[in-house]
Design an enzyme around this catalytic site. Structure first.
Site, mmCIF file in Angstrom:
data_model
loop_
_atom_site.group_PDB
_atom_site.id
_atom_site.type_symbol
_atom_site.label_atom_id
_atom_site.label_comp_id
_atom_site.label_asym_id
_atom_site.label_seq_id
_atom_site.Cartn_x
_atom_site.Cartn_y
_atom_site.Cartn_z
ATOM 1 N N LYS A 1 30.908 36.378 54.160
ATOM 2 C CA LYS A 1 30.689 37.821 53.979
ATOM 3 C C LYS A 1 29.814 38.058 52.756
ATOM 4 C CE LYS A 1 33.782 38.196 50.350
ATOM 5 N NZ LYS A 1 33.428 38.355 48.955
ATOM 6 N N ASP B 1 40.756 38.696 50.761
ATOM 7 C CA ASP B 1 39.616 38.862 51.667
ATOM 8 C C ASP B 1 39.951 38.547 53.120
ATOM 9 O OD1 ASP B 1 37.574 39.718 49.964
ATOM 10 O OD2 ASP B 1 37.183 37.672 49.273
HETATM 11 O O1 C5P Z 1 43.852 37.400 46.651
HETATM 12 P P1 C5P Z 1 43.106 36.209 46.169
HETATM 13 O O2 C5P Z 1 43.997 35.022 45.962
HETATM 14 O O3 C5P Z 1 41.925 35.889 47.021
HETATM 15 O O4 C5P Z 1 42.498 36.605 44.745
HETATM 16 C C1 C5P Z 1 42.058 35.617 43.851
HETATM 17 C C2 C5P Z 1 42.125 36.172 42.433
HETATM 18 O O5 C5P Z 1 41.154 37.199 42.274
HETATM 19 C C3 C5P Z 1 43.441 36.820 42.093
HETATM 20 O O6 C5P Z 1 44.353 35.884 41.582
HETATM 21 C C4 C5P Z 1 43.038 37.850 41.040
HETATM 22 O O7 C5P Z 1 42.922 37.228 39.783
HETATM 23 C C5 C5P Z 1 41.664 38.265 41.478
HETATM 24 N N1 C5P Z 1 41.691 39.500 42.273
HETATM 25 C C6 C5P Z 1 41.966 40.708 41.642
HETATM 26 N N2 C5P Z 1 41.978 41.859 42.372
HETATM 27 C C7 C5P Z 1 41.710 41.829 43.713
HETATM 28 C C8 C5P Z 1 41.422 40.623 44.355
HETATM 29 C C9 C5P Z 1 41.419 39.463 43.595
HETATM 30 O O8 C5P Z 1 42.199 40.751 40.438
HETATM 31 N N3 C5P Z 1 41.713 42.970 44.391
#
Ligand code: C5P
Length: 299
Positions: A13, A139
């Site tokens: 993406k 995502d």
């Molecule tokens: O959800 P995911 O594990 O993909 O996110 C990775 C990191 O990115 C999270 O641990 C966080 O630190 C950051 N993040 C965030 N806010 C979001 C998505 C991701 O702070 N909306």
């Protein structure tokens, strides 16, 4: 009986818009995203085989243990449908940069969540599948939805965004990855400057490239000056916009046609030494490209 296996395309993406609206009590950030899937794709093969969940990937930078998002997706699925637990081999052919801000790991996780109900004959709504996806990563739900799409919250509240013109994207890779946690940690309210009235933004056609923005861009540019040089070069070569995708480091330029985009690919590569490729948006359901299937239960 033939092996039960499904192979699907697992696209990357681009975030055309990534607005950080604030930090949340749970440590995540409240986001407004405009996402599109592009024709830069891994291939994911899910095979029912053996015991436990095994991941194989042709890219040495991808973890193959339980921390791999595709393996975690399988675990989340089996936790929701415990009587369907089975051994799996998940094969990933990597084309999407790793830790590049293009959602490759999340896309692979979505591919597994898309394949498992079809392989195992489990009835599950798209909405439930997306809820399982959001347990794996922010995502993932987008990759189980349609493209292009607005996403809100952590990325789980989705709305279609039809009407994106057929731009030519120049996608520039860097020879290093970035952790989303670190880049989000570098964001602060003063770095973003809200240019939008959010209500009006999401109505009607997607906004034009000159209004696209990534609030994490300044954090990436400050840490890795070469990303800023690539961004500036893409703009000087006629880009309608040039942005970091996600938490970077991948930078993309938006061009009105393939000819101007190909010229930019060549010049970025020749003068700055980074790999640049021409890509296009792929509209419609993100996970719908079955490459091969064997012994699948029809649903
Ligand atoms: O959800 P995911 O594990 O993909 O996110 C990775 C990191 O990115 C999270 O641990 C966080 O630190 C950051 N993040 C965030 N806010 C979001 C998505 C991701 O702070 N909306």
């Amino acid at each position: 009986m033939p092996a039960q296996a499904l192979t699907v395309f697992s696209p990357a993406k681009l975030n055309l818009i990534l607005k950080v609206l604030g930090r949340r009590p749970d440590g995540y950030h409240e986001l407004l995203l405009l996402n599109t899937a592009i024709d830069l794709m891994d291939r994911v093969t899910v095979t029912i085989e053996g015991e436990g969940v095994r991941v194989e990937c042709d890219h040495p930078g991808v973890p193959t243990g339980p921390s791999n998002l595709a393996a975690r997706a399988a675990e989340v699925f089996f936790a929701a449908f415990p009587d369907r637990r089975t051994g799996l081999r998940i094969g990933i052919e990597k084309k999407i940069p790793v830790a590049g801000g293009l959602g490759g790991g999340s896309s692979n996780a979505a591919a597994v969540l898309w394949c498992l109900p079809r392989l195992l004959g489990v009835e599950v709504s798209a909405e439930r599948l997306r809820a399982l996806g959001s347990e794996v990563g922010s995502d993932v739900p987008f990759f189980l939805f349609r493209s292009p799409a607005w996403a809100e919250g952590r990325g789980e509240r989705l709305r279609e965004a039809p009407g994106l013109p057929p731009y030519s994207f120049v996608v520039v890779r860097f020879p290093f990855g970035l952790g989303a946690g670190e880049i989000f940690g570098g964001w602060d309210l003063t770095s973003g400057g809200n240019r939008y009235t959010l209500g009006s933004l999401m109505e009607g056609e997607p906004p034009p490239p000159r209004d696209w923005v990534n609030d994490l861009g300044p954090v990436v540019f400050a840490r890795h000056g070469e990303t800023l040089r690539v961004r500036d070069r893409l703009l000087s070569l006629g880009g309608l916009a040039a942005l970091v995708s996600g938490s970077g480091p991948t930078v993309f330029g938006v061009f009105p046609d393939d000819a101007s985009a190909l010229r930019a690919c060549n010049l970025v590569n020749r003068d700055l030494g980074f790999a640049a490729e021409l890509r296009h948006a792929v509209p419609g359901p993100v996970m719908n490209n079955v490459l091969s299937k064997a012994g699948c239960k029809e649903r």
